[in-house]
Design a protein around this motif. Structure first.
Motif, PDB file in Angstrom:
ATOM      1  N   GLY A  55       0.647  -1.277   0.086  1.00  0.00           N
ATOM      2  CA  GLY A  55       0.032  -0.054  -0.011  1.00  0.00           C
ATOM      3  C   GLY A  55       0.745   1.247   0.070  1.00  0.00           C
ATOM      4  O   GLY A  55       0.270   2.462   0.284  1.00  0.00           O
ATOM      5  N   THR A  56       2.135   1.062  -0.230  1.00  0.00           N
ATOM      6  CA  THR A  56       2.999   2.247  -0.465  1.00  0.00           C
ATOM      7  C   THR A  56       3.401   2.925  -1.655  1.00  0.00           C
ATOM      8  O   THR A  56       3.458   2.342  -2.615  1.00  0.00           O
ATOM      9  N   PRO A  57       2.927   4.062  -1.813  1.00  0.00           N
ATOM     10  CA  PRO A  57       3.017   4.944  -3.193  1.00  0.00           C
ATOM     11  C   PRO A  57       4.509   5.274  -3.211  1.00  0.00           C
ATOM     12  O   PRO A  57       5.215   5.769  -2.153  1.00  0.00           O
ATOM     13  N   ARG A  58       4.926   5.391  -4.823  1.00  0.00           N
ATOM     14  CA  ARG A  58       6.143   5.845  -5.013  1.00  0.00           C
ATOM     15  C   ARG A  58       6.413   6.248  -6.319  1.00  0.00           C
ATOM     16  O   ARG A  58       5.401   6.062  -6.927  1.00  0.00           O
ATOM     17  N   VAL A  59       7.237   6.982  -6.590  1.00  0.00           N
ATOM     18  CA  VAL A  59       7.550   7.572  -8.275  1.00  0.00           C
ATOM     19  C   VAL A  59       8.384   6.609  -8.851  1.00  0.00           C
ATOM     20  O   VAL A  59       9.530   6.255  -8.200  1.00  0.00           O
ATOM     21  N   VAL A  60       7.926   6.165 -10.072  1.00  0.00           N
ATOM     22  CA  VAL A  60       9.051   5.464 -10.810  1.00  0.00           C
ATOM     23  C   VAL A  60       9.097   5.980 -12.119  1.00  0.00           C
ATOM     24  O   VAL A  60       8.053   6.747 -12.540  1.00  0.00           O
ATOM     25  N   LEU A  61      10.199   5.636 -12.869  1.00  0.00           N
ATOM     26  CA  LEU A  61      10.065   6.068 -14.124  1.00  0.00           C
ATOM     27  C   LEU A  61      10.777   4.934 -15.114  1.00  0.00           C
ATOM     28  O   LEU A  61      11.495   4.391 -14.907  1.00  0.00           O
ATOM     29  N   ALA A  62       9.631   4.743 -16.129  1.00  0.00           N
ATOM     30  CA  ALA A  62       9.893   3.781 -16.966  1.00  0.00           C
ATOM     31  C   ALA A  62      10.139   4.213 -18.347  1.00  0.00           C
ATOM     32  O   ALA A  62       9.589   5.131 -19.027  1.00  0.00           O
ATOM     33  N   THR A  63      11.351   3.306 -19.011  1.00  0.00           N
ATOM     34  CA  THR A  63      11.618   4.187 -20.289  1.00  0.00           C
ATOM     35  C   THR A  63      11.491   3.280 -21.436  1.00  0.00           C
ATOM     36  O   THR A  63      11.489   1.776 -21.118  1.00  0.00           O
ATOM     37  N   ARG A  64      11.602   3.418 -22.669  1.00  0.00           N
ATOM     38  CA  ARG A  64      11.575   2.612 -23.764  1.00  0.00           C
ATOM     39  C   ARG A  64      13.063   1.853 -23.580  1.00  0.00           C
ATOM     40  O   ARG A  64      12.906   0.476 -24.236  1.00  0.00           O
ATOM     41  N   ASP A  65      14.044   2.039 -23.106  1.00  0.00           N
ATOM     42  CA  ASP A  65      15.247   1.186 -23.032  1.00  0.00           C
ATOM     43  C   ASP A  65      15.152   0.238 -21.874  1.00  0.00           C
ATOM     44  O   ASP A  65      16.117  -0.629 -21.775  1.00  0.00           O
ATOM     45  N   ASP A  66      14.226   0.230 -21.017  1.00  0.00           N
ATOM     46  CA  ASP A  66      14.090  -0.690 -20.057  1.00  0.00           C
ATOM     47  C   ASP A  66      13.621  -2.033 -20.591  1.00  0.00           C
ATOM     48  O   ASP A  66      12.612  -2.043 -21.529  1.00  0.00           O
ATOM     49  N   SER A  67      13.809  -3.128 -19.697  1.00  0.00           N
ATOM     50  CA  SER A  67      13.218  -4.345 -19.880  1.00  0.00           C
ATOM     51  C   SER A  67      12.525  -4.935 -18.656  1.00  0.00           C
ATOM     52  O   SER A  67      12.578  -4.167 -17.722  1.00  0.00           O
ATOM     53  N   GLY A  68      12.187  -6.225 -18.595  1.00  0.00           N
ATOM     54  CA  GLY A  68      11.395  -6.723 -17.510  1.00  0.00           C
ATOM     55  C   GLY A  68      10.195  -5.809 -16.970  1.00  0.00           C
ATOM     56  O   GLY A  68       9.520  -5.244 -17.970  1.00  0.00           O
TER      57      GLY A  68
END
Length: 530
Positions: free
Chosen positions: A200-213
């Motif tokens: 239930g913990t919120p956080r900021v993430v950044l996902a990009t075109r270069d990421d996998s998984g």
């Protein structure tokens, strides 16, 4: 999802800073004295505030929410805090970026905390990522203007300036430049968003075109899965794929614009069917990636007979060789056997000015009640579908509203991308359709809803009342959300709504949902299911 644009919110009675002390009541409003504006932190609007009625509804006046509070964040940390408070308090969260959600996904009585992204609207260049950063609360109009005036570039996005980026991008949005440059999502490099983990913990993430998984899945889901399923996007990063000549497409310097009409008085069944068939046949012949026809985008607006006319609006890149001839030949081919249309000669306008052209923009987009349904077309119109359109539209619609079927150009560069490379699975269609009802009074809901629904069901009667994927049609567009697809009264095909939207991509979307929203915090009637 969508938002009501409210920039520079004024802090008055009922306003507070999230997580801080309530503000002192301001001095009485005087014309010469400006009220203080929020300086960091989120603005909170509750029932009784003068702003509340305008913030709990979007463009579709059929739906009005009743949240306990509307929160207008100014930064990603504000979103983290308000989502954390909602989750710990067991309150349903909804998010609005432009206000153009077609269904009650946001303006819904189950939503208790409504997040309005309108203050998070900055557009600039992110040096760290070598990409253009666009806040999720920015409108398409703001985005176009900033990218064009600052860098002479554009994203191939939609034609309605008031639509919000936050909802448009993850829907797999398209527009007049998409046949030449692809979908907006094809130029999406990254997405920053607030997610909630299993604890239930919120956080900021950044996902990009270069990421996998899992991160790669999160980026991918924002290229066509729709909004409101995985988290709250706070900004997007745009950079064209490797090998592109520029960091983003360069728009035309000028475009040719023309609208023509065919009076209903000149259209019998044969002429109407030829008009629809001609429009589809031209797109079958001129929608391959790289085709010269991809410099042309058109909308054929089949208004019901009581509107008096059927209309067609066209835009062509004026800088390409033979632009005038391309436009003239297109109008001639669509008109063949139908009759010469009525209309002024083409106008030549700077592209940036043409963004306001009423040929593609609704003149009054925020004060109507409406119902819209969609379809992708892989081929031109078979006779039975063209005849069904005639059968329904040649009969005058309800006098209190407007009904039409709008057929837009598609294909071109959009279809050069593999269906699995983005969440937008429809990558071999040549046209996209909207079945539209517009009206003003709640008393007319039943008549106009029935008109749109029965027309749609008739056109696709051979496939259970919906455009299932086959040689002719290819499902529906999540950007034109249609809750009827969930209803066996209107969808008798046996094909579930998520297959009509996402096809074979739905399994990967569910994987992303399990990884990034395991508590199903972000949900609505057509969100990705765990």
């Amino acid at each position: 999802m969508s938002k009501t644009t409210r920039r520079g919110f004024l802090m008055g009675a009922g306003g507070a800073v999230l997580g801080g002390a309530a503000l002192a009541a301001p001095a009485p409003a005087v014309a010469s004295v400006a009220r203080p504006k929020p300086a960091g932190g989120a603005v909170v609007v509750v029932p009784g505030d003068v702003r509340y009625p305008g913030l709990v509804r979007g463009a579709n006046q059929r739906f009005v929410g009743s949240p306990g509070r509307v929160v207008i964040p100014g930064r990603a940390d504000d979103v983290v805090q308000l989502v954390g408070e909602a989750v710990s308090g067991g309150r349903r969260v909804g998010v609005r970026s432009g206000g153009h959600c077609y269904e009650s996904f946001v303006a819904n009585d189950e939503v208790r905390d409504l997040v309005d992204m309108s203050r998070m609207c900055a557009v600039g260049y992110d040096q760290d990522h070598g990409a253009f950063s666009v806040g999720a609360g920015a409108t398409l109009g703001t985005t176009y203007r900033s990218l064009f005036t600052g860098w002479g570039l554009a994203v191939p996005a939609g034609s309605c300036p008031s639509v919000g980026v936050g909802g448009f991008v993850p829907n797999g949005g398209y527009g007049p430049l998409s046949r030449r440059h692809g979908l907006t999502a094809d130029h999406l490099y990254g997405v920053e968003l607030v997610v909630v983990d299993a604890s239930g913990t919120p956080r900021v993430v950044l996902a990009t075109r270069d990421d996998s998984g899992a991160l790669g899945d999160l980026w991918w889901a924002h290229t066509g899965a729709g909004g409101g399923s995985l988290g709250i996007a706070t900004r997007y990063l745009f950079r064209s794929p490797a090998g592109s000549a520029k960091p983003l497409p360069e728009p035309p310097a000028e475009v040719l614009l023309r609208t023509v009409v065919w009076p209903w008085s000149t259209l019998d069944e044969g002429a109407f069917v030829r008009l629809v068939t001609n429009f589809g046949a031209w797109h079958e012949a001129n929608s391959a990636p790289g085709s010269p026809g991809c410099d042309l985008f058109a909308q054929l607006k089949l208004l019901s007979s009581n509107a008096g006319v059927v209309a067609m609006s066209v835009q062509v890149d004026a800088g390409v060789s033979g632009a005038e001839d391309l436009l003239d030949r297109f109008v001639a081919e669509v008109s063949a056997g139908v009759g010469t249309p009525v209309g002024a000669p083409a106008m030549r306008r700077p592209w940036h000015h043409a963004l306001q052209w009423d040929g593609f923009n609704p003149s009054n987009p925020t004060v109507m009640r409406f119902k819209i349904k969609s379809a992708y077309m892989r081929s031109g119109f078979p006779p039975e579908q063209a005849t069904a359109l005639w059968r329904n539209l040649s009969v005058p619609g309800p006098a209190a509203g407007t009904t039409l079927v709008s057929i837009s150009s598609y294909g071109g560069r959009i279809n050069a991308v593999d269906p699995s490379s983005t969440a937008t699975v429809a990558r071999d269609s040549i046209m996209k359709l909207q079945y539209i009802g517009l009206w003003e009074r709640g008393a007319d809901d039943a008549a106009l809803l029935d008109r749109v629904r029965t027309t749609y069901a008739d056109v696709y009667s051979a496939t259970g009342g919906v455009p299932v994927s086959d040689d002719v049609t290819d499902g529906c567009y999540i950007g034109y959300a249609d809750a009827d697809l969930n209803d066996p009264t209107w969808n008798t095909s046996g094909v579930p709504w998520h297959s009509l939207y996402f096809g074979s991509n739905y399994g990967r979307l569910q994987r992303a949902k399990r990884a990034w929203d395991p508590r199903d915090v972000f949900r609505h009637a057509q969100s990705i299911r765990l």
